[in-house]
Design a protein around this motif. Sequence first.
Motif, PDB file in Angstrom:
ATOM      1  N   UNK A 179      55.444  27.150  43.941  1.00  0.00           N
ATOM      2  CA  UNK A 179      56.880  27.044  43.704  1.00  0.00           C
ATOM      3  C   UNK A 179      57.231  25.697  43.055  1.00  0.00           C
ATOM      4  N   UNK A 210      46.431  39.945  51.362  1.00  0.00           N
ATOM      5  CA  UNK A 210      47.885  39.995  51.550  1.00  0.00           C
ATOM      6  C   UNK A 210      48.213  40.489  52.958  1.00  0.00           C
ATOM      7  N   UNK A 229      48.029  30.450  51.623  1.00  0.00           N
ATOM      8  CA  UNK A 229      46.769  30.675  50.924  1.00  0.00           C
ATOM      9  C   UNK A 229      46.628  29.577  49.876  1.00  0.00           C
ATOM     10  N   UNK A 237      42.122  41.450  47.247  1.00  0.00           N
ATOM     11  CA  UNK A 237      43.470  40.853  47.140  1.00  0.00           C
ATOM     12  C   UNK A 237      44.434  41.545  48.094  1.00  0.00           C
ATOM     13  N   UNK A 238      44.325  42.855  48.117  1.00  0.00           N
ATOM     14  CA  UNK A 238      45.200  43.645  48.968  1.00  0.00           C
ATOM     15  C   UNK A 238      44.981  43.314  50.455  1.00  0.00           C
ATOM     16  N   UNK A 245      47.516  35.288  41.711  1.00  0.00           N
ATOM     17  CA  UNK A 245      48.768  35.790  42.295  1.00  0.00           C
ATOM     18  C   UNK A 245      48.799  35.698  43.819  1.00  0.00           C
ATOM     19  N   UNK A 246      47.665  35.309  44.410  1.00  0.00           N
ATOM     20  CA  UNK A 246      47.590  35.247  45.862  1.00  0.00           C
ATOM     21  C   UNK A 246      47.922  33.863  46.409  1.00  0.00           C
ATOM     22  N   UNK A 247      47.951  32.855  45.535  1.00  0.00           N
ATOM     23  CA  UNK A 247      48.072  31.489  46.031  1.00  0.00           C
ATOM     24  C   UNK A 247      49.503  31.075  46.383  1.00  0.00           C
ATOM     25  N   UNK A 248      49.628  30.328  47.498  1.00  0.00           N
ATOM     26  CA  UNK A 248      50.871  29.638  47.843  1.00  0.00           C
ATOM     27  C   UNK A 248      50.835  28.226  47.291  1.00  0.00           C
ATOM     28  N   UNK A 274      56.143  31.731  35.176  1.00  0.00           N
ATOM     29  CA  UNK A 274      55.077  31.983  36.127  1.00  0.00           C
ATOM     30  C   UNK A 274      53.939  31.014  35.861  1.00  0.00           C
ATOM     31  N   UNK A 299      47.268  37.636  55.635  1.00  0.00           N
ATOM     32  CA  UNK A 299      48.066  36.408  55.664  1.00  0.00           C
ATOM     33  C   UNK A 299      49.265  36.508  56.601  1.00  0.00           C
TER      34      UNK A 299
END
Lengths: 126, 279
Positions: free
Chosen positions: B212, B171, B30, B167-168, B192-195, B252, B174
């Motif tokens: 990350x 998830x 995402x 958002x749910x 909080x959804x992003x990669x 974070x 994905x």
Amino acid sequence: MDFGTNKPIYLHIYDIVAERIISGLWHEGDRVPSVRELAAELQVNPNTVMRAYDALQQGGLIAPTRGIGYFVAEGAAARALEESRREFVENELSQLFRRMDALGFTPEEITKLYSNYKTNSTNENK
Amino acid sequence: MITVKNLTFHYRGKNHLYRDFSLHIERGGIYGLLGSNGIGKSTLLKLMCGLLSPDAGEVNLFGRRSRTRSVELLSDIFLVPEEFELPKVTLGEFVRLTTPFYPSFDHSFLAEALRRFEVGMDEEFHSMSMGQRKKAYIAFAMAAKTSLLLLDEPTNGLDITSKATFRSLLAEWATPERTAIISTHQVREVANMFDHIVIIDHKGLVVDSSVYEISERLKFSVESSADGALYSQSTLGGYATVRENVDGSESNPDIELLFGAATTAREEIIRILNPSTNH
């Protein structure tokens, strides 16, 4: 879900799972929700949950099943509790001690306040 | 999966939005596409799915020029623009008429999404409120289970509980095989959804890193002083700061702070995050 502090989200998820194991919401041997299920519940990226599950596996709180997925590891509740207690002493309690010192509390005062709290909470539970 | 190579683009009579712009997007994950107003995020989404032609350069999707808009390509991508028109039919009729174009269409996903969004199949698009219409279309877009899903400001116009539902559902949608690109200004609602985060400005690409990598290379913390920070915002209890992560701490990534840093300390952010391409 609002995760507040600057701690990485995967560590928040670690804590959430540890808490559910300690409280007995998830029992030892129970199947743990799939990565996708927990991601949907917590509204986070599934890869973040995957990272948390990797850490939980390393910490011995969950273990992979033969098929796909994880279950709550044997002895996980005791391990999680021990870990939480250690973390509480290292982080929250040491912060509390500093604050107590700054405000001039004596150990006797604190002991008395804590005893009162225990008495009240026991009465409330009756 | 998507390769944008030396893209140059401008709308007739307007300044160039892109000059020699390159970006590569891998399959799976995402992506958050961020940038100031008018920088060309929506345009980039349209170029990616072939609704616009580049002046020069290439936009390739699954190894083919996206501008060809072949049936195969179109059946595996879905764009939800910020504003859209829908035909004067009920959602049910729309589903019956258009699902044949999407071979991977997941009817049970649609049913579940509509249940949670509280949108009925027998409702006419034209009698729905803006928010209801958006939820219906987003539910349909996700249910199409295309390899690529492009969402332009998906949370705009959604009420509070619907944003959570969105958002749910995302998830659940994905998988490592599917890619979503979300262009948005409402960063906090989907952070909080992003990669992976992509930030563009008038000069080109500023950030192109996984969340990350960002947390490895940058440190986000609330401090009593903002001295020497790349960027800071005054907050309760001090300053929310972004610094280079030199002590290997784990924090974070605050995407809003990252965006501020990318705007005010552009070159340092590029140096620290070292994106694969920059201009």
